[in-house]
Design an enzyme around this catalytic site. Sequence first.
Site, PDB file in Angstrom:
ATOM      1  N   LYS A 104       2.096   7.384   2.024  1.00 47.36           N
ATOM      2  CA  LYS A 104       2.698   7.787   1.042  1.00 47.36           C
ATOM      3  C   LYS A 104       2.880   9.670   1.297  1.00 47.36           C
ATOM      4  CE  LYS A 104       3.205   4.350   1.661  1.00 47.36           C
ATOM      5  NZ  LYS A 104       2.862   3.637   1.594  1.00 47.36           N
ATOM      6  N   GLY A 124       7.051  -4.765  10.659  1.00 44.47           N
ATOM      7  CA  GLY A 124       6.738  -4.433   9.263  1.00 44.47           C
ATOM      8  C   GLY A 124       6.813  -3.591   8.549  1.00 44.47           C
ATOM      9  N   GLU A 170      10.326  -5.978  17.603  1.00 37.28           N
ATOM     10  CA  GLU A 170       9.590  -6.955  16.659  1.00 37.28           C
ATOM     11  C   GLU A 170       9.619  -8.622  17.584  1.00 37.28           C
ATOM     12  OE1 GLU A 170       8.384  -7.537  13.609  1.00 37.28           O
ATOM     13  OE2 GLU A 170       8.346  -9.960  14.242  1.00 37.28           O
ATOM     14  N   GLY A 230      -0.138  -6.363  12.073  1.00 42.07           N
ATOM     15  CA  GLY A 230      -0.877  -7.234  10.703  1.00 42.07           C
ATOM     16  C   GLY A 230      -2.232  -7.258  10.941  1.00 42.07           C
ATOM     17  N   HIS A 245      21.601   6.753 -19.708  1.00 38.21           N
ATOM     18  CA  HIS A 245      22.810   6.877 -18.948  1.00 38.21           C
ATOM     19  C   HIS A 245      22.717   8.449 -18.703  1.00 38.21           C
ATOM     20  CE1 HIS A 245      26.259   7.387 -16.643  1.00 38.21           C
ATOM     21  NE2 HIS A 245      26.600   8.231 -17.790  1.00 38.21           N
TER      22      HIS A 245
HETATM   23  C1  LIG Z   1      -0.524   2.403   6.855  1.00 33.56           C
HETATM   24  C2  LIG Z   1      -0.826   1.097   5.334  1.00 33.56           C
HETATM   25  C3  LIG Z   1      -0.401   1.659   4.297  1.00 33.56           C
HETATM   26  C4  LIG Z   1      -0.514   0.582   3.625  1.00 33.56           C
HETATM   27  N1  LIG Z   1       0.580   0.922   1.690  1.00 33.56           N
HETATM   28  C5  LIG Z   1       0.216   0.121   1.221  1.00 33.56           C
HETATM   29  C6  LIG Z   1       1.010   0.565   0.469  1.00 33.56           C
HETATM   30  O1  LIG Z   1       2.074   1.380   0.392  1.00 33.56           O
HETATM   31  N2  LIG Z   1       0.821  -0.294  -0.925  1.00 33.56           N
HETATM   32  C7  LIG Z   1      -0.214  -1.020  -1.395  1.00 33.56           C
HETATM   33  O2  LIG Z   1      -0.474  -2.322  -1.962  1.00 33.56           O
HETATM   34  N3  LIG Z   1      -0.877  -1.636   0.093  1.00 33.56           N
HETATM   35  C8  LIG Z   1      -0.596  -0.762   1.202  1.00 33.56           C
HETATM   36  N4  LIG Z   1      -1.420  -0.831   2.370  1.00 33.56           N
HETATM   37  C9  LIG Z   1      -2.165  -2.292   2.309  1.00 33.56           C
HETATM   38  C10 LIG Z   1      -3.126  -2.020   1.729  1.00 33.56           C
HETATM   39  O3  LIG Z   1      -4.409  -0.693   1.596  1.00 33.56           O
HETATM   40  C11 LIG Z   1      -5.139  -3.101   1.330  1.00 33.56           C
HETATM   41  O4  LIG Z   1      -4.239  -3.814   0.768  1.00 33.56           O
HETATM   42  C12 LIG Z   1      -6.018  -2.707   0.342  1.00 33.56           C
HETATM   43  O5  LIG Z   1      -6.962  -0.979   0.985  1.00 33.56           O
HETATM   44  C13 LIG Z   1      -6.599  -3.687   0.055  1.00 33.56           C
HETATM   45  O6  LIG Z   1      -7.934  -3.459  -0.837  1.00 33.56           O
HETATM   46  P1  LIG Z   1      -9.248  -4.101  -0.856  1.00 33.56           P
HETATM   47  O7  LIG Z   1     -10.290  -3.632  -1.820  1.00 33.56           O
HETATM   48  O8  LIG Z   1      -9.233  -5.509  -0.716  1.00 33.56           O
HETATM   49  O9  LIG Z   1     -10.572  -3.599   0.858  1.00 33.56           O
HETATM   50  P2  LIG Z   1     -10.280  -1.989   1.300  1.00 33.56           P
HETATM   51  O10 LIG Z   1      -9.293  -1.361   0.708  1.00 33.56           O
HETATM   52  O11 LIG Z   1      -9.373  -2.207   2.815  1.00 33.56           O
HETATM   53  O12 LIG Z   1     -11.687  -1.678   0.815  1.00 33.56           O
HETATM   54  C14 LIG Z   1     -12.317  -2.631   1.700  1.00 33.56           C
HETATM   55  C15 LIG Z   1     -13.867  -1.802   1.523  1.00 33.56           C
HETATM   56  O13 LIG Z   1     -15.295  -2.536   1.957  1.00 33.56           O
HETATM   57  C16 LIG Z   1     -15.832  -1.788   2.538  1.00 33.56           C
HETATM   58  N5  LIG Z   1     -16.590  -2.749   3.363  1.00 33.56           N
HETATM   59  C17 LIG Z   1     -16.507  -3.708   4.024  1.00 33.56           C
HETATM   60  N6  LIG Z   1     -17.476  -4.015   4.381  1.00 33.56           N
HETATM   61  C18 LIG Z   1     -18.801  -3.718   4.076  1.00 33.56           C
HETATM   62  C19 LIG Z   1     -19.868  -4.321   4.195  1.00 33.56           C
HETATM   63  N7  LIG Z   1     -20.234  -4.638   4.692  1.00 33.56           N
HETATM   64  N8  LIG Z   1     -20.685  -2.914   3.281  1.00 33.56           N
HETATM   65  C20 LIG Z   1     -20.302  -1.566   2.727  1.00 33.56           C
HETATM   66  N9  LIG Z   1     -18.997  -1.177   2.613  1.00 33.56           N
HETATM   67  C21 LIG Z   1     -18.186  -3.055   3.205  1.00 33.56           C
HETATM   68  C22 LIG Z   1     -14.564  -0.868   3.544  1.00 33.56           C
HETATM   69  O14 LIG Z   1     -15.190  -0.272   4.688  1.00 33.56           O
HETATM   70  C23 LIG Z   1     -13.894  -0.881   2.624  1.00 33.56           C
HETATM   71  O15 LIG Z   1     -13.699   0.855   2.206  1.00 33.56           O
HETATM   72  C24 LIG Z   1      -1.373   0.024   3.397  1.00 33.56           C
HETATM   73  C25 LIG Z   1      -2.420  -0.443   4.413  1.00 33.56           C
HETATM   74  C26 LIG Z   1      -2.077   0.201   5.325  1.00 33.56           C
HETATM   75  C27 LIG Z   1      -3.216   0.550   7.047  1.00 33.56           C
END
Ligand SMILES: Cc1cc2nc3c(=O)[nH]c(=O)nc-3n(C[C@H](O)[C@H](O)[C@H](O)COP(=O)(O)OP(=O)(O)OC[C@H]3O[C@@H](n4cnc5c(N)ncnc54)[C@H](O)[C@@H]3O)c2cc1C
Length: 475
Positions: free
Chosen positions: A58, A190, A211, A278, A451
């Site tokens: 963003k 996507g 795509e 994805g 408005h």
């Molecule tokens: C380019 C891009 C743009 C995006 N834009 C948006 C958006 O605008 N809006 C939106 O809603 N979503 C967006 N997303 C998706 C969003 O980033 C994810 O849905 C979100 O980060 C998922 O959150 P999470 O906490 O499940 O996982 P993550 O954010 O992936 O965090 C998981 C964390 O777990 C840690 N981890 C994993 N395994 C271990 C372990 N065994 N020990 C210690 N640490 C570990 C990792 O290091 C990581 O820090 C975007 C993704 C990308 C790639």
Amino acid sequence: MSRRFDVVVIGAGPAGYVGAIRAAQHGLSVACIDEWQNRDGKYAFGGTCLNAGCIPSKALLESSELFHKAQHDFAKHGIQTGDVAMDVAAMQKRRAGIVRQLTGGIAGLFKANKVEGLVGHGKLLAGKKVEFTPVDGEPEILDAQHVVLASGSAPIELGMAPFDGDQIIDSWDALELPSVPGRLGIVGAGVIGLELGSVWARLGAEVTILEAMEDFLFMADRDVAKVARQEFKRQGLDIKLGAKVTKAKGGKSGVSVAYEDAGGQQSLECDKLIVAVGRRPVTDDLFAEDAGIQLDERGFIVVDDECRTGVSGVYAVGDCVRGPMLAHKGSEEGVMAADLIAGEIAEVNYDVIPSVLYTNPEIAWAGKTEEQVKSEGRAYKTGSFPFMASGRAKAMEQTAGMVKIISSSEDDEILGVHIVGPMAGELIAEAVLAMEFSASTEDLQRTIHAHPSLAEAVHEAALAVDKRALNFPNK
Ligand SMILES: Cc1cc2nc3c(=O)[nH]c(=O)nc-3n(C[C@H](O)[C@H](O)[C@H](O)COP(=O)(O)OP(=O)(O)OC[C@H]3O[C@@H](n4cnc5c(N)ncnc54)[C@H](O)[C@@H]3O)c2cc1C
């Protein structure tokens, strides 16, 4: 003696860190483990979202949009700028600064809420024990009453187009490019592909998106997808549908991409190729074999509607479980898990999760598409209102797009709201709230909207459902 916690969370992305804070707010002792390391070598909380996803993308979308506006739109307002140049290094510095501030903010929030943030690797063992291996020390076993797995997701790599970190790159690399590529290829139209394509196209890259699917934005309402496609085309994004990549290889003169479409074998030459097809759940070395965690056929941790794994007291939330890979979906699951652990009743309304694409125009929706409602055999009515007829949108010079509302013919309940246009990502919040409260379109019709505001388009679309739009002819 091992340290004991009421809750140990593995992963400090938006699912894990939010869940950890909520659990601590319940008065529970909480540790949250994360091993994310940024390209500068520094460890940071916040996961993909803050470090390599939502936030940096963003930041770049905003910078590139301003640059584009300065070049193409300012003159309409009478603003004369002369030549406008982009300093990519300064743009990237701003992005990195925002990421640093926000990820540092999580460390502060952990402190304020008494969450123990642990930097290193976490692994669930049998009997709700967690092995924590710090980045700079010996492994330690933590005793946990409850465990929340929030390990997130990672980009999917294509065997025929493997990442090389330089020419064939993933979304993270694409956010940190030091200069504008002349010719940019993207595999996947996507959300991520379109957002990254928009950034670099606005800065001058010639962007081609391949795509594999025939339908553009298959998950969006068809009317919205149609408007979006036209707009992206107008902006110069060359989106090729039904284009299946068969091979990509980097070389001295760039990346050669081979793909097949209805016309047969095709090729594309580009300087960088972003593969954005994805993301896959991350579960590598997350749990011991005898920990009792099950994965489904796509590698997601199996959970029920309340994010409980099959192991009593162990939850999994966010991108590592089924459902849309969205930060806010993960955060809500984190909150739900924490509330359930604290003995409260909690649930996530999976029917009303907003989706947003931060392109120009923005695209946002919540609830069902018209095609979904139709396929369910429900009687429905629709109303839409174009931003072309909105005074505020005209003042902003952003008149492309519309708001579309789908309601039940039986009881007028709002079933879906679809927006393509300025600030769609903000406007959708009203629709989400309305749907969360099971509002009818009449409720929206009778709600006073300021408005001139973009939100009036939501109001008018609700009126249009009953052919009562006031500022546009009813169909
Ligand atoms: C380019 C891009 C743009 C995006 N834009 C948006 C958006 O605008 N809006 C939106 O809603 N979503 C967006 N997303 C998706 C969003 O980033 C994810 O849905 C979100 O980060 C998922 O959150 P999470 O906490 O499940 O996982 P993550 O954010 O992936 O965090 C998981 C964390 O777990 C840690 N981890 C994993 N395994 C271990 C372990 N065994 N020990 C210690 N640490 C570990 C990792 O290091 C990581 O820090 C975007 C993704 C990308 C790639």
